[in-house]
Design a protein around this motif. Structure first.
Motif, mmCIF file in Angstrom:
data_model
loop_
_atom_site.group_PDB
_atom_site.id
_atom_site.type_symbol
_atom_site.label_atom_id
_atom_site.label_comp_id
_atom_site.label_asym_id
_atom_site.label_seq_id
_atom_site.Cartn_x
_atom_site.Cartn_y
_atom_site.Cartn_z
ATOM 1 N N ALA A 159 -36.227 8.797 -9.212
ATOM 2 C CA ALA A 159 -35.914 7.460 -9.720
ATOM 3 C C ALA A 159 -37.166 6.828 -10.320
ATOM 4 C CB ALA A 159 -35.360 6.584 -8.599
ATOM 5 N N TRP A 160 -38.306 7.057 -9.662
ATOM 6 C CA TRP A 160 -39.571 6.560 -10.208
ATOM 7 C C TRP A 160 -39.841 7.189 -11.570
ATOM 8 C CZ3 TRP A 160 -43.991 8.714 -12.038
ATOM 9 C CH2 TRP A 160 -45.059 7.832 -12.270
ATOM 10 N N VAL A 161 -39.604 8.487 -11.707
ATOM 11 C CA VAL A 161 -39.831 9.170 -12.982
ATOM 12 C C VAL A 161 -39.005 8.514 -14.094
ATOM 13 C CG1 VAL A 161 -39.510 11.322 -14.258
ATOM 14 C CG2 VAL A 161 -40.490 11.377 -11.960
ATOM 15 N N VAL A 162 -37.741 8.230 -13.814
ATOM 16 C CA VAL A 162 -36.871 7.615 -14.820
ATOM 17 C C VAL A 162 -37.383 6.234 -15.201
ATOM 18 C CG1 VAL A 162 -34.555 6.706 -15.266
ATOM 19 C CG2 VAL A 162 -34.829 8.939 -14.159
ATOM 20 N N GLN A 163 -37.649 5.395 -14.200
ATOM 21 C CA GLN A 163 -38.072 4.030 -14.481
ATOM 22 C C GLN A 163 -39.429 3.995 -15.188
ATOM 23 O OE1 GLN A 163 -36.345 1.137 -13.997
ATOM 24 N NE2 GLN A 163 -34.620 2.464 -13.505
ATOM 25 N N PHE A 164 -40.354 4.803 -14.712
ATOM 26 C CA PHE A 164 -41.685 4.859 -15.323
ATOM 27 C C PHE A 164 -41.596 5.311 -16.770
ATOM 28 C CE2 PHE A 164 -45.010 7.995 -16.445
ATOM 29 C CZ PHE A 164 -46.047 7.114 -16.714
ATOM 30 N N GLN A 180 -39.051 5.303 -18.933
ATOM 31 C CA GLN A 180 -38.401 4.350 -19.833
ATOM 32 C C GLN A 180 -39.281 3.121 -20.074
ATOM 33 O OE1 GLN A 180 -34.317 4.155 -17.934
ATOM 34 N NE2 GLN A 180 -33.756 4.774 -20.009
ATOM 35 N N GLY A 181 -40.006 2.702 -19.039
ATOM 36 C CA GLY A 181 -40.916 1.574 -19.213
ATOM 37 C C GLY A 181 -42.068 1.914 -20.136
ATOM 38 N N ALA A 182 -42.650 3.093 -19.944
ATOM 39 C CA ALA A 182 -43.751 3.526 -20.806
ATOM 40 C C ALA A 182 -43.278 3.715 -22.242
ATOM 41 C CB ALA A 182 -44.355 4.815 -20.263
ATOM 42 N N ARG A 186 -40.963 2.069 -23.752
ATOM 43 C CA ARG A 186 -40.865 0.731 -24.352
ATOM 44 C C ARG A 186 -42.240 0.209 -24.749
ATOM 45 N NH1 ARG A 186 -38.917 -2.496 -20.033
ATOM 46 N NH2 ARG A 186 -41.118 -2.613 -19.469
ATOM 47 N N ASP A 187 -43.218 0.399 -23.869
ATOM 48 C CA ASP A 187 -44.563 -0.099 -24.151
ATOM 49 C C ASP A 187 -45.213 0.610 -25.340
ATOM 50 O OD1 ASP A 187 -44.328 -1.840 -22.043
ATOM 51 O OD2 ASP A 187 -45.507 -0.627 -20.642
ATOM 52 N N LEU A 188 -44.808 1.851 -25.606
ATOM 53 C CA LEU A 188 -45.404 2.629 -26.693
ATOM 54 C C LEU A 188 -44.562 2.622 -27.968
ATOM 55 C CD1 LEU A 188 -46.771 5.668 -24.652
ATOM 56 C CD2 LEU A 188 -48.103 3.848 -25.741
ATOM 57 N N THR A 189 -43.562 1.745 -28.005
ATOM 58 C CA THR A 189 -42.740 1.618 -29.205
ATOM 59 C C THR A 189 -43.617 1.313 -30.419
ATOM 60 O OG1 THR A 189 -40.834 0.807 -27.953
ATOM 61 C CG2 THR A 189 -40.874 0.318 -30.301
ATOM 62 N N GLY A 190 -43.392 2.069 -31.494
ATOM 63 C CA GLY A 190 -44.134 1.840 -32.721
ATOM 64 C C GLY A 190 -45.425 2.623 -32.841
ATOM 65 N N THR A 191 -45.784 3.376 -31.803
ATOM 66 C CA THR A 191 -47.034 4.144 -31.839
ATOM 67 C C THR A 191 -46.839 5.558 -32.362
ATOM 68 O OG1 THR A 191 -46.790 5.015 -29.584
ATOM 69 C CG2 THR A 191 -47.874 2.853 -29.836
ATOM 70 N N GLY A 192 -45.584 6.004 -32.470
ATOM 71 C CA GLY A 192 -45.306 7.379 -32.856
ATOM 72 C C GLY A 192 -45.174 8.321 -31.678
ATOM 73 N N VAL A 193 -45.355 7.787 -30.454
ATOM 74 C CA VAL A 193 -45.246 8.603 -29.244
ATOM 75 C C VAL A 193 -43.872 8.366 -28.616
ATOM 76 C CG1 VAL A 193 -46.241 9.180 -27.012
ATOM 77 C CG2 VAL A 193 -47.724 8.377 -28.866
ATOM 78 N N ARG A 194 -43.116 9.443 -28.424
ATOM 79 C CA ARG A 194 -41.787 9.343 -27.820
ATOM 80 C C ARG A 194 -41.839 9.826 -26.380
ATOM 81 N NH1 ARG A 194 -37.640 11.768 -32.448
ATOM 82 N NH2 ARG A 194 -38.062 10.181 -34.041
ATOM 83 N N LEU A 195 -41.209 9.097 -25.489
ATOM 84 C CA LEU A 195 -41.113 9.503 -24.091
ATOM 85 C C LEU A 195 -39.647 9.525 -23.687
ATOM 86 C CD1 LEU A 195 -43.909 7.652 -24.281
ATOM 87 C CD2 LEU A 195 -43.975 8.211 -21.857
ATOM 88 N N LEU A 211 -34.388 14.004 -27.481
ATOM 89 C CA LEU A 211 -35.744 13.517 -27.751
ATOM 90 C C LEU A 211 -35.918 13.231 -29.236
ATOM 91 C CD1 LEU A 211 -38.654 12.993 -26.646
ATOM 92 C CD2 LEU A 211 -39.157 15.383 -27.223
ATOM 93 N N ALA A 212 -35.417 14.118 -30.081
ATOM 94 C CA ALA A 212 -35.525 13.935 -31.532
ATOM 95 C C ALA A 212 -34.768 12.696 -31.991
ATOM 96 C CB ALA A 212 -35.004 15.176 -32.254
ATOM 97 N N ARG A 213 -33.695 12.356 -31.266
ATOM 98 C CA ARG A 213 -32.916 11.161 -31.621
ATOM 99 C C ARG A 213 -33.541 9.885 -31.086
ATOM 100 N NH1 ARG A 213 -28.186 14.694 -31.102
ATOM 101 N NH2 ARG A 213 -28.136 14.347 -28.860
ATOM 102 N N GLY A 214 -34.631 10.005 -30.315
ATOM 103 C CA GLY A 214 -35.313 8.823 -29.813
ATOM 104 C C GLY A 214 -34.766 8.286 -28.502
ATOM 105 N N LYS A 215 -33.955 9.078 -27.792
ATOM 106 C CA LYS A 215 -33.447 8.625 -26.506
ATOM 107 C C LYS A 215 -34.570 8.577 -25.481
ATOM 108 C CE LYS A 215 -28.588 10.025 -26.770
ATOM 109 N NZ LYS A 215 -27.483 10.695 -26.019
ATOM 110 N N THR A 216 -34.489 7.629 -24.553
ATOM 111 C CA THR A 216 -35.473 7.553 -23.468
ATOM 112 C C THR A 216 -34.923 8.114 -22.166
ATOM 113 O OG1 THR A 216 -34.820 5.288 -22.864
ATOM 114 C CG2 THR A 216 -36.579 5.541 -24.499
#
Length: 256
Positions: A153-158, A160-162, A164-173, A215-220
């Motif tokens: 559960a921590w992995v999922v929450q972490f 998705q939160g990360a 969101r924080d990296l939106t626009g940087t080109g890094v997908r999580l 991942l290619a579609r940008g899903k978190t």
């Protein structure tokens, strides 16, 4: 040519990622504890697909192992374009039946290692303006399942939160949350699987194909099968006590 680093690469979901990414032409950094198995895997993938496969022996339950992988992820001269944090394990037994040492080892691998390796990879990827990270969780993240479920559960929450924080940087999580997959996972943990219905089992190669497409579609978050998507949807609306009771009765099996 891009490079992918996979932890827990020699078996199960990790091996399926390695097969698929090598077939797609990616060079690989293969990470696990068993050097002989890593070398065998690297040779096979190189011979079959013509890619370069680097071997990195590391135990992610130890600081030294985490530091070695983090250093490789931070190497600007030989950058990693995709990180798959797959290493993980299950403990057989209920809370207090499992030793505290084993519980803490699980937290080290599932939580601390994922945090530190994601951070190392994301920092380097953000500098280049591109990259992807897949953190393997489990559908156990969505039901009460002791330390294993809590860590996932921590992995999922972490993740998705990360993301969101990296939106626009080109890094997908993306967090990947599979159900029961036919791998060595359950055997290694000493878990019985004979009572699990056949329809609940997933194929690792198909799972990986779906995960990479998500991942290619940008899903978190990727729950890579309609059956498990339906089950997780029902779990959200079912009474908490009912979900907890079902989870307790199936605890000895442990998804993923």
């Amino acid at each position: 040519m891009t490079t992918a680093l996979i932890t827990g690469s020699t078996s199960g979901i990790g091996a399926a990622f390695a097969r698929r990414l090598a077939a797609d032409g990616h060079d690989l950094v293969l990470v696990a504890r068993d050097t002989d198995r890593l070398r065998e895997q690297a040779t096979e993938l190189h011979d079959r697909h013509g890619i370069e496969a680097e071997v990195l022996t590391a135990d992610l339950s130890q600081d030294k192992g985490i530091e070695a992988v983090a250093a490789r992820l931070g190497d600007r001269k030989s950058p990693v374009d995709l990180l798959v944090n797959n290493a993980g394990f299950g403990n057989r037994g209920r809370f207090l039946d499992v030793s505290m040492a084993d519980e803490l080892r699980m937290v080290k691998v599932h939580v601390e290692a994922v945090l530190r390796l994601t951070s190392a990879a994301a920092e380097s990827m953000r500098e280049r303006g591109r990259g992807g990270i897949v953190n393997v969780a489990s559908v156990a993240a969505f039901v009460p399942r002791g330390t294993y479920g809590a860590s996932k559960a921590w992995v999922v929450q972490f993740t998705q939160g990360a993301a969101r924080d990296l939106t626009g940087t080109g890094v997908r999580l993306m967090a990947l949350a599979p159900g029961f997959v036919r791998t060595e996972f359950h055997e290694r943990a000493g878990m019985r699987t004979d009572s699990i219905p056949g329809w609940m089992w997933l194929d690792a190669d198909k799972l990986v194909a779906t995960a990479l497409a998500d991942l290619a579609r940008g899903k978190t978050l990727s729950i890579p099968d309609p059956r498990y998507k339906t089950l997780m949807g029902l779990a959200k609306v079912a009474p908490r006590g009912l979900v907890g009771g079902i989870s307790a009765r199936t605890r000895k099996y442990g998804p993923r």
